[in-house]
Every structure is written in C-alpha cells, then in structure tokens.
Design an enzyme around this catalytic site. Structure first.
Site, PDB file in Angstrom:
ATOM      1  N   GLU A   1      -8.652  44.885  47.339  1.00 14.61           N
ATOM      2  CA  GLU A   1      -9.138  44.932  48.762  1.00 14.61           C
ATOM      3  C   GLU A   1      -9.721  46.100  49.391  1.00 14.61           C
ATOM      4  O   GLU A   1      -8.844  46.841  49.251  1.00 14.61           O
ATOM      5  CB  GLU A   1      -8.142  44.012  49.503  1.00 14.61           C
ATOM      6  CG  GLU A   1      -8.495  43.540  50.983  1.00 14.61           C
ATOM      7  CD  GLU A   1      -9.623  43.201  50.759  1.00 14.61           C
ATOM      8  OE1 GLU A   1      -9.798  41.894  50.377  1.00 14.61           O
ATOM      9  OE2 GLU A   1     -10.654  43.463  51.451  1.00 14.61           O
TER      10      GLU A   1
ATOM     11  N   LYS B   1     -10.635  51.191  42.650  1.00 14.66           N
ATOM     12  CA  LYS B   1     -10.071  51.122  43.947  1.00 14.66           C
ATOM     13  C   LYS B   1      -9.365  52.214  44.386  1.00 14.66           C
ATOM     14  O   LYS B   1      -9.582  53.097  45.562  1.00 14.66           O
ATOM     15  CB  LYS B   1      -8.985  49.942  43.918  1.00 14.66           C
ATOM     16  CG  LYS B   1      -8.205  49.982  45.276  1.00 14.66           C
ATOM     17  CD  LYS B   1      -8.662  49.674  46.442  1.00 14.66           C
ATOM     18  CE  LYS B   1      -7.950  49.718  47.725  1.00 14.66           C
ATOM     19  NZ  LYS B   1      -8.306  49.428  48.913  1.00 14.66           N
TER      20      LYS B   1
ATOM     21  N   CYS C   1      -2.114  53.989  52.302  1.00 13.24           N
ATOM     22  CA  CYS C   1      -2.882  54.233  51.181  1.00 13.24           C
ATOM     23  C   CYS C   1      -3.266  55.326  50.480  1.00 13.24           C
ATOM     24  O   CYS C   1      -2.971  55.849  49.528  1.00 13.24           O
ATOM     25  CB  CYS C   1      -4.243  53.337  51.199  1.00 13.24           C
ATOM     26  SG  CYS C   1      -4.021  51.461  51.119  1.00 13.24           S
TER      27      CYS C   1
HETATM   28  C1  UDX Z   1      -1.116  46.434  50.857  1.00 11.86           C
HETATM   29  C2  UDX Z   1      -1.172  46.486  49.045  1.00 11.86           C
HETATM   30  O1  UDX Z   1      -0.674  45.273  48.779  1.00 11.86           O
HETATM   31  C3  UDX Z   1      -0.679  47.628  48.877  1.00 11.86           C
HETATM   32  O2  UDX Z   1      -1.053  47.794  47.479  1.00 11.86           O
HETATM   33  C4  UDX Z   1      -1.789  48.841  49.365  1.00 11.86           C
HETATM   34  O3  UDX Z   1      -1.752  49.983  48.727  1.00 11.86           O
HETATM   35  C5  UDX Z   1      -1.415  49.031  50.869  1.00 11.86           C
HETATM   36  O4  UDX Z   1      -1.677  47.585  51.471  1.00 11.86           O
HETATM   37  P1  UDX Z   1       0.206  45.813  52.627  1.00 11.86           P
HETATM   38  O5  UDX Z   1      -0.026  44.381  52.779  1.00 11.86           O
HETATM   39  O6  UDX Z   1      -0.289  46.898  53.734  1.00 11.86           O
HETATM   40  O7  UDX Z   1       0.120  46.126  51.249  1.00 11.86           O
HETATM   41  O8  UDX Z   1       1.752  45.928  52.620  1.00 11.86           O
HETATM   42  P2  UDX Z   1       2.888  45.249  53.769  1.00 11.86           P
HETATM   43  O9  UDX Z   1       2.260  45.111  55.120  1.00 11.86           O
HETATM   44  O10 UDX Z   1       4.388  46.029  53.516  1.00 11.86           O
HETATM   45  O11 UDX Z   1       3.131  43.892  52.939  1.00 11.86           O
HETATM   46  C6  UDX Z   1       3.611  43.533  51.837  1.00 11.86           C
HETATM   47  C7  UDX Z   1       4.629  42.184  51.943  1.00 11.86           C
HETATM   48  O12 UDX Z   1       4.867  41.865  50.510  1.00 11.86           O
HETATM   49  C8  UDX Z   1       5.844  42.583  52.884  1.00 11.86           C
HETATM   50  O13 UDX Z   1       5.839  41.604  53.962  1.00 11.86           O
HETATM   51  C9  UDX Z   1       6.978  42.330  51.766  1.00 11.86           C
HETATM   52  O14 UDX Z   1       8.022  41.715  52.578  1.00 11.86           O
HETATM   53  C10 UDX Z   1       6.271  41.293  50.948  1.00 11.86           C
HETATM   54  N1  UDX Z   1       7.054  41.479  49.515  1.00 11.86           N
HETATM   55  C11 UDX Z   1       7.436  42.526  48.821  1.00 11.86           C
HETATM   56  C12 UDX Z   1       7.413  40.034  48.946  1.00 11.86           C
HETATM   57  O15 UDX Z   1       6.868  39.133  49.363  1.00 11.86           O
HETATM   58  N2  UDX Z   1       7.953  39.975  47.760  1.00 11.86           N
HETATM   59  C13 UDX Z   1       8.204  41.072  47.120  1.00 11.86           C
HETATM   60  O16 UDX Z   1       8.965  41.262  45.969  1.00 11.86           O
HETATM   61  C14 UDX Z   1       8.093  42.635  47.764  1.00 11.86           C
HETATM   62  C1  UDX Z   2      -8.201  52.739  53.935  1.00  8.15           C
HETATM   63  C2  UDX Z   2      -9.610  52.504  53.223  1.00  8.15           C
HETATM   64  O1  UDX Z   2     -10.563  52.771  54.131  1.00  8.15           O
HETATM   65  C3  UDX Z   2      -9.888  51.057  52.885  1.00  8.15           C
HETATM   66  O2  UDX Z   2     -11.026  50.893  52.231  1.00  8.15           O
HETATM   67  C4  UDX Z   2      -8.630  50.484  52.018  1.00  8.15           C
HETATM   68  O3  UDX Z   2      -8.559  49.530  51.429  1.00  8.15           O
HETATM   69  C5  UDX Z   2      -7.189  51.157  52.519  1.00  8.15           C
HETATM   70  O4  UDX Z   2      -7.183  52.518  53.001  1.00  8.15           O
HETATM   71  P1  UDX Z   2      -7.043  52.375  56.229  1.00  8.15           P
HETATM   72  O5  UDX Z   2      -6.017  53.388  55.635  1.00  8.15           O
HETATM   73  O6  UDX Z   2      -6.681  51.147  56.825  1.00  8.15           O
HETATM   74  O7  UDX Z   2      -8.231  52.129  55.058  1.00  8.15           O
HETATM   75  O8  UDX Z   2      -8.085  53.167  57.386  1.00  8.15           O
HETATM   76  P2  UDX Z   2      -9.215  54.206  57.259  1.00  8.15           P
HETATM   77  O9  UDX Z   2     -10.436  53.926  58.276  1.00  8.15           O
HETATM   78  O10 UDX Z   2      -9.683  54.489  55.817  1.00  8.15           O
HETATM   79  O11 UDX Z   2      -8.435  55.522  57.994  1.00  8.15           O
HETATM   80  C6  UDX Z   2      -7.202  56.259  57.112  1.00  8.15           C
HETATM   81  C7  UDX Z   2      -7.147  57.428  57.854  1.00  8.15           C
HETATM   82  O12 UDX Z   2      -8.178  58.592  57.609  1.00  8.15           O
HETATM   83  C8  UDX Z   2      -6.587  57.222  59.333  1.00  8.15           C
HETATM   84  O13 UDX Z   2      -5.595  58.163  59.623  1.00  8.15           O
HETATM   85  C9  UDX Z   2      -8.052  57.734  60.167  1.00  8.15           C
HETATM   86  O14 UDX Z   2      -7.747  58.236  61.302  1.00  8.15           O
HETATM   87  C10 UDX Z   2      -8.358  59.010  59.234  1.00  8.15           C
HETATM   88  N1  UDX Z   2      -9.733  59.197  59.431  1.00  8.15           N
HETATM   89  C11 UDX Z   2     -10.879  58.306  58.899  1.00  8.15           C
HETATM   90  C12 UDX Z   2     -10.158  60.372  59.575  1.00  8.15           C
HETATM   91  O15 UDX Z   2      -9.413  61.241  60.031  1.00  8.15           O
HETATM   92  N2  UDX Z   2     -11.473  60.821  59.798  1.00  8.15           N
HETATM   93  C13 UDX Z   2     -12.444  59.942  59.533  1.00  8.15           C
HETATM   94  O16 UDX Z   2     -13.805  60.168  59.731  1.00  8.15           O
HETATM   95  C14 UDX Z   2     -12.008  58.677  59.086  1.00  8.15           C
END
Ligand code: UDX
Ligand code: UDX
Length: 465
Positions: free
Chosen positions: A169, A224, A280
């Site tokens: 994603e 990714k 990430c």
């Molecule tokens: C995502 C992606 O999955 C991760 O790989 C990426 O790098 C960051 O974004 P995200 O959705 O942001 O993760 O994470 P989070 O908001 O922490 O949600 C994960 C959920 O999975 C949590 O609510 C946690 O409780 C749940 N979980 C975790 C399960 O249901 N089962 C498990 O065994 C572990």
């Molecule tokens: C990122 C990737 O963009 C997305 O494709 C992936 O799936 C998950 O990780 P996210 O972490 O949600 O998404 O936000 P993003 O908009 O990428 O920003 C990441 C960080 O970089 C933030 O702290 C943001 O403030 C910073 N940033 C971004 C800068 O400092 N300057 C920029 O020009 C853009």
C-alpha cells in the site's frame, strides 16, 4: 473465484482506511476487519464518528455509510478467517529491538502470528495478500507456514489451499482516502495468475486497469521498500540544502521551486523541515541498510545510512540554534510548541520529529506548552514518557486552544505544518508573549513579515537573512 468475503487482519492506519474504500466500491463484498486489540475495535465501532481511532479526512463519511452493512470491525479471528475468500495481512511490522538485527531488521512476529492463524482457521482455497511493508522475501515465510498447513494430516478433509500475493500500500497519512481512491499505481506481486486476476477485479471497480502493475513477489516487496527510501532520501537531500541556504543567504523555497520545475526532478517532496517522521521511512531505510549489509553490500548500506543520519542531524541542529539564539540558554524559559503529529492532517505521532526535539528542549531545562489540533494529551504524555520516565507537569503542559499556548512564552516553535498556523493573528500573539520573543519555524508555515512586523524575531528553516 468470485470474491464475496474479505478479511483484513490489522485495523490500523493502513488496514482501516483501505478496507473502508474497498467496502465503498464493492457493496457486494462483505469485509471483516479484525484486530487483536479490543480497544481499537471498539473505537472503530464507536457510535460517535469523531471517536474513530484514526483521523483521516473523508474517512468517517465512508465508515458511516458502510459500517454494519458490508464493513465490520471485530476481534473474532476464527470466524472471519474461515469465512474469507481473500485475507489481507495488514499488521504492524516494527523494527526489532532485541537480538540479531536489533535496531535495523524488521520484526516479523506479527506477520508470522497472522499466518499461523490463517493456516489454522481458513477453509477451502484462500488468497492471502501481504499489505504490510515487508522485507524482501517475507512472502516466502508466509508461504512456508501456509504450506505446512496444507501438508498437515488434518487437512485431508478440509483441503486447504493458498495463493500468496504481495500488494503493498502506498497511501500517505493525511491523504489516505484520496490516495486510495486515485493511486498512482496498484502493485501486485505473485505467480498465480488466477489469484492476481481476482484481486485486480476488486480494484478495477474504481481504478483503471492500466494502473495495475504485475511483478513477481520479490520485486513487489522490494519496490515498496525502495519507494519509501527514495522519498526519504529527497527529504534528507533538501534538508542538507536548507542549512546551506541559511549559511549563504539563499531561500530554500525558491531553490526547491526552481529545482523542482525541472520535470526530470519533479516538484514533490522538496519541502525542508524538521526531518521525516511516520511509521515507515526510518523503519524501511533501517531495513534496507540491514539487507544491504547482509548481502555484503557495505557501500550501499553506508549510502542509505547517511539518509537516516542527516535526518537526526537536522533535528539536533534545530535544537542548537534555538538555544544559541535565546542567549545560550533556555533553562526555565517557556516555549510554545505548535504541532506534535509527524505531519499535518493526521493524529499519528509515530517517529514524529516533535518527540526528539521536545525531549532535547526539556533536557535543556525549558518548560513546553504543547498544542496540536488532533493529537490528544494522553498520546503526547505517552510519547514523552517513552524517552524520559519522570516526565511530569513541571516540564510540559498541554494546551487546548491555540492562542493560550503563546501566553508568557519566550519562544514559539512550529513543528507541524497545520493549515491553521499559516493565518495567525500575530498582533494578538505579540501582546501575550514575553519580550524579547522568538519564533522558530521549522516548516516555513508562518508569515515572516507579519511576525517581524509585530516586533518578534524569527528564524525560518532554509531562510538566509
Ligand atoms: C502499516 C503497515 O502494515 C506496516 O507494515 C507499515 O510499515 C506501516 O503501516 P499500520 O496500519 O500503520 O501499519 O500499523 P498500525 O496502525 O499499528 O496497525 C496495525 C494493527 O494490527 C494494530 O491495530 C494491531 O493491534 C494489529 N495487530 C497486530 C493484529 O491484529 N494482530 C497481530 O498479530 C499484530
Ligand atoms: C509515506 C509514503 O509517502 C507512503 O507512500 C507510504 O505508503 C507510507 O510512508 P507517510 O509516512 O504517511 O507516507 O507520509 P509522507 O507524506 O510521506 O511524509 C513522511 C514524512 O516526511 C513526514 O514527516 C513529512 O512531514 C515529511 N516530509 C514530506 C517532508 O519533510 N518534506 C516533504 O517534502 C514531504
């Protein structure tokens, strides 16, 4: 196969919004989002939509429309896994904190646990899709666990079979709904054409088929990781130049604009700031460094490590210049902190630059008054306590309203680019701050002339005088 029932393991920032969009465009598919965390599930089921666990513009409207119809949130793994034709694994994949690869490698324990649940409870043929960002070749681990289930004697009657796909994603927080509705590409890795076609059929309900890119599993997983690494690398690059602009008298915004107008470079991700945060970038680059070292590519590892080092350096540099500008000490001075989330339009604070910067300011003896339109007090407390156990109300306070944050402050520090910070009444603020007052704007969000015009000194990132 006609997909009628989807289960998503993990109701987080990725799983929740992604399933909401599929529910919106596929009313004939029943979607069950399951999570081991009962609190999170009850928040998703909250009657007041403002209490959803995640803030994303446009999300609550979709949840309101679909929840209880074809979108369900629960902790019931067994029932929902066995009913599913297709299962997304969307659990978190943190960096290991102990053992081999500690601090760099990704901890796959949640992915493994999810795979085991699937192998135990699934029935018939199930397509398993990895959505979490995973190190290259993780699908192999998932496959190995599921294959073992296929070979199990008890499977003779149940006849469980699996296809494993990678479908990373790319949504960014704060624009998740927009990104999901109109992605640049949908990437699907795998070797089972039927399973890939089933997944493509779901996306094709709202996304043009020519945006779908098919690759093998490993290329998909690696793409990714590398997309995130390239994005983070641009931020570190522009942040190094912000320091050069400050030293030489150039303006970073003009430089970014001029450079970004070259179509080969492109205008996105050229905003300098306090460094990248979010769940990430740091994790993925650390993992890239780990993999490169693992394969003996030490120069490659060193190159990517520098992207992380510059991120930390930028934050350290900011703290030093705050202290230097405030006559060499901030002990017992009050600093208003504006913004705590890692970027605007999200309540997420994971790896937010604000955490480190606030910690260092507290170490220097300052008292912080922190305001963020979406981050709750309890979250800030949790983040600050994770770095200093005895953090207490003598070191920081939470502000419920923006203007009261500035009362008697010696300095105001802008850390997140929330829209409301761009149009503040600086005359009002100047009257309530303690003089001589300073503004430190790490996001180039405030109007420099307004601030100066009201007798406040200002430092803005990448802005040479
Ligand atoms: C995502 C992606 O999955 C991760 O790989 C990426 O790098 C960051 O974004 P995200 O959705 O942001 O993760 O994470 P989070 O908001 O922490 O949600 C994960 C959920 O999975 C949590 O609510 C946690 O409780 C749940 N979980 C975790 C399960 O249901 N089962 C498990 O065994 C572990
Ligand atoms: C990122 C990737 O963009 C997305 O494709 C992936 O799936 C998950 O990780 P996210 O972490 O949600 O998404 O936000 P993003 O908009 O990428 O920003 C990441 C960080 O970089 C933030 O702290 C943001 O403030 C910073 N940033 C971004 C800068 O400092 N300057 C920029 O020009 C853009």
């Amino acid at each position: 196969m006609d997909i009628k029932n989807i289960c998503c393991i993990g109701a987080g920032y990725v799983g929740g919004p992604t399933m909401a969009i599929i529910a919106k465009y596929c009313p004939d598919i029943q979607i069950n989002v399951v999570d081991i965390n009962p609190d999170r599930i009850s928040q998703w089921n909250a009657s007041e939509l403002k209490d959803l666990p995640i803030y994303e513009p446009g999300l609550k409207e979709i949840v309101e429309k679909c929840r209880g119809k074809n979108l369900h949130f629960s902790t019931e793994m067994k029932k929902n896994i066995s009913a599913a034709d297709l299962i997304f694994i969307s659990v978190n994949t943190p960096t290991k904190t102990k053992g081999i690869g500690s601090g760099q490698a990704i901890d796959l324990k949640y992915v493994e646990a999810s795979s085991r649940e699937i192998s135990k409870y699934s029935k018939g043929h199930t397509i398993v899709v990895e959505k979490s960002t995973l190190p290259v070749k993780t699908a192999q681990t998932i496959k190995a666990i599921l294959d073992a289930a296929q070979k199990d004697k008890s499977n003779l009657e149940n006849k469980k079979t699996f296809s494993v796909l990678s479908n990373p994603e790319f949504l960014a927080e704060g624009t998740a709904i927009k990104d999901l509705e109109n992605p640049d590409r949908v990437l699907i890795g795998g070797d089972d054409d039927d399973a890939i076609n089933d997944l493509v059929n779901i996306y094709s309900k709202w996304i043009e088929k020519d945006k779908v890119l098919r690759t093998d599993l490993w290329s998909s997983e690696l793409s990714k990781l590398i997309s995130n690494a390239f994005l983070a690398q641009r931020i570190s690059s522009i942040n190094t130049i912000s320091a050069l602009c400050e030293a030489t008298g150039a303006k970073i915004k003009d430089v970014s604009l001029a450079v970004g107008m070259d179509r080969r470079i492109g205008r996105y991700f050229l905003n300098s700031g306090p460094g990248f945060g979010g769940s990430c970038f740091k994790k993925d680059i650390s993992n890239l460094v780990y993999i490169s070292n693992h394969y003996g590519l030490f120069d490659v590892a060193e190159y990517w490590q520098k992207v992380l080092d510059i991120n930390t350096w930028q934050q350290k540099r900011f703290v030093e210049l705050i202290v230097n500008n405030m006559f060499g000490t901030i002990s017992s001075k009050k600093i208003a902190v504006l913004g705590f989330s890692f970027k605007a339009n999200t309540n997420d604070t994971r790896e937010s630059p604000a955490i480190n910067i606030c910690k260092k300011l507290i170490e220097e003896g300052a008292f912080l008054k922190i305001y963020d339109p979406k981050v709750k007090k309890s979250q800030i407390m949790k983040d600050l306590s994770s770095i200093e156990k005895d953090i207490d109300s003598k070191k920081w306070g939470y502000s419920n309203s923006i203007y009261s944050t500035f009362e008697n402050a010696d300095a105001a520090l802008f850390l997140t680019e929330w829209g409301e910070f761009a149009s503040l009444n600086w005359e009002r603020i100047s009257n309530i701050m303690r003089q001589p007052a300073w503004v430190f704007d790490t996001r180039s969000i405030v109007d420099i002339n307004q601030v100066r015009g009201n007798g406040i000194s200002i430092w803005q990132v990448g802005y040479g005088n």
